[in-house]
Design an enzyme around this catalytic site. Structure first.
Site, PDB file in Angstrom:
ATOM      1  N   ASN A 142       3.515 -22.803  40.522  1.00 39.43           N
ATOM      2  CA  ASN A 142       2.156 -22.895  40.001  1.00 39.43           C
ATOM      3  C   ASN A 142       1.139 -22.675  41.092  1.00 39.43           C
ATOM      4  OD1 ASN A 142       0.097 -25.309  40.417  1.00 39.43           O
ATOM      5  ND2 ASN A 142       2.151 -26.139  40.777  1.00 39.43           N
TER       6      ASN A 142
ATOM      7  N   GLY B 196      -4.525 -24.731  41.386  1.00 40.04           N
ATOM      8  CA  GLY B 196      -5.678 -24.823  42.297  1.00 40.04           C
ATOM      9  C   GLY B 196      -6.670 -25.908  41.941  1.00 40.04           C
TER      10      GLY B 196
ATOM     11  N   CYS C  59      -2.014 -29.998  49.064  1.00 41.77           N
ATOM     12  CA  CYS C  59      -2.032 -28.997  47.994  1.00 41.77           C
ATOM     13  C   CYS C  59      -1.918 -27.594  48.573  1.00 41.77           C
ATOM     14  CB  CYS C  59      -3.287 -29.091  47.149  1.00 41.77           C
ATOM     15  SG  CYS C  59      -3.175 -28.007  45.710  1.00 41.77           S
TER      16      CYS C  59
ATOM     17  N   ASN D 216       5.177 -33.016  47.452  1.00 42.94           N
ATOM     18  CA  ASN D 216       4.368 -32.070  46.698  1.00 42.94           C
ATOM     19  C   ASN D 216       5.205 -30.799  46.541  1.00 42.94           C
ATOM     20  OD1 ASN D 216       2.126 -30.644  45.564  1.00 42.94           O
ATOM     21  ND2 ASN D 216       0.768 -32.006  46.689  1.00 42.94           N
TER      22      ASN D 216
ATOM     23  N   GLY E  74      10.093 -28.835  39.922  1.00 35.98           N
ATOM     24  CA  GLY E  74      11.119 -28.883  38.876  1.00 35.98           C
ATOM     25  C   GLY E  74      12.498 -29.152  39.483  1.00 35.98           C
TER      26      GLY E  74
ATOM     27  N   GLY F  31       9.822 -35.063  42.729  1.00 34.50           N
ATOM     28  CA  GLY F  31      10.307 -33.716  43.015  1.00 34.50           C
ATOM     29  C   GLY F  31      11.584 -33.493  42.236  1.00 34.50           C
TER      30      GLY F  31
ATOM     31  N   THR G  58       7.223 -31.887  36.543  1.00 28.76           N
ATOM     32  CA  THR G  58       7.488 -30.654  35.789  1.00 28.76           C
ATOM     33  C   THR G  58       8.399 -30.853  34.577  1.00 28.76           C
ATOM     34  OG1 THR G  58       7.125 -29.394  37.797  1.00 28.76           O
ATOM     35  CG2 THR G  58       8.396 -28.303  36.079  1.00 28.76           C
TER      36      THR G  58
END
Ligand SMILES: Cc1cc2nc3c(=O)[nH]c(=O)nc-3n(C[C@H](O)[C@H](O)[C@H](O)COP(=O)(O)O)c2cc1C
Length: 306
Positions: free
Chosen positions: A71, A74, A131, A194, A219, A245, A268
């Site tokens: 992904n 943002g 991020c 992350n 995922g 995670g 996810t």
């Protein structure tokens, strides 16, 4: 089956069970409340907030991968003030811990957001220094120990009594270096991981699938990386860890806890099955009962390395 105590305590924040939902995968909860009572969860890491509203990146910004997704959303969000005015009162109807997740362009922005959120009465602040999908700030803070420590110090000094959890990036050579730096700067807890930077290319058009070219992988594909990183970090810090995670079932969460996590978050996997957190909670409970534990927290750090 004997009753298992599911309660855990994450840096002074008590949760009725260790299963949270990961930031950015659960919005602000409203859509998922159609599926189950949000009070079933231990905690909700709300969608990432910035000081001002953000539209996020242009699409396509989600691409499927084997056992995961990439992904590049943002940080699309309505801004911290809108969260406090609208989303927080909604979440407060439920008996669940609310963890606000923040990203700033500068340490000062993190400070301002912490002050606003602490004043509004969130249960915990998760400071996203990791991020990979925003150009300014974002990942830079998460990959340099001195910057990570600076952001942590500023966040702590503006958060009052609200515990500060710092979210670590896996996109580093040695995650323990950053973990130690933010613990030293006063972080009350750590969350990891992350997303991991990745890329897909359409061989016919020769264009990357994502408009931003690269994105963050999450995922089931990332579970072993996340378990390894939680294990490494748990050995070098004293503060508790929220592990995430790739968690999609009870066994995944149990692995994460054995590696050293106090609590876990599902991300996810929610997209394929919104009931995943409930199933993860039941699965964890079954594993603990089968192993004769009276409390699920007894799993934490219980791995027996060779
Ligand atoms: C679509 C999407 C949006 C995300 N947005 C955020 C965010 O706003 N803040 C943040 O700290 N993490 C964000 N993340 C990362 C997740 O919270 C989580 O750390 C990561 O996806 C790994 O967990 P998972 O494999 O269970 O999804 C996002 C992940 C996805 C897939």
């Amino acid at each position: 089956m004997p009753k298992v105590d599911l309660s855990v305590n994450l840096a002074g924040m008590s949760m009725k069970n260790p299963v949270c939902v990961a930031s950015g995968t659960f919005g602000f909860g409203q859509e998922y409340s159609e599926f189950f009572d949000l009070s079933e969860l231990g905690g909700i890491c709300a969608k990432g907030l910035t000081l001002n509203p953000r539209e996020g990146n242009p699409g396509p910004r989600i691409a499927e991968t084997p056992m995961g997704i990439l992904n590049s959303v943002g940080l699309q969000n309505p801004g911290v003030d809108a969260f406090i005015a609208t989303e927080l009162p909604y979440l407060r109807q439920f008996d669940v811990k609310v963890i606000a997740n923040i990203s700033g362009n500068t340490p000062e922005e993190y400070g301002i957001m912490c002050e606003k959120l602490a004043g509004a009465g969130v249960d915990m602040i998760e400071v996203n220094i990791s991020c990979p999908n925003v150009k300014a700030g974002g990942l830079a803070y998460g990959t340099r120990p001195e910057l990570a420590a600076e952001v942590t110090e500023v966040a702590k000094s503006h958060a009052g009594k609200v515990p500060v959890m710092v979210k670590l990036s896996p996109n580093v050579t040695d995650i323990t270096e950053i973990a130690r730096a933010v613990e030293g700067a006063g972080a009350d807890a750590l969350s990891l991981i992350n997303t991991i930077r990745g890329m897909r290319i359409d061989v016919n058009t020769r264009r990357p699938i994502l408009k931003m070219n690269t994105g963050g992988l999450s995922g089931p594909a990332v579970l072993p990386v996340a378990v390894r990183m939680v294990w490494e970090v748990a050995q070098c810090v004293k503060v508790p860890i929220l592990g995430m995670g790739g968690i999609a079932k009870g066994e995944d969460a149990a692995q994460m806890m054995l590696a050293g996590a106090t609590a876990v978050a599902v991300g996810t996997a929610l997209f394929a099955d919104p009931f995943t957190p409930i199933k993860v909670r039941e699965g964890l409970c079954e594993i603990a009962a089968r192993q004769g534990l009276s409390a699920v927290r007894e799993l934490t750090g219980g791995v027996k390395p060779w």
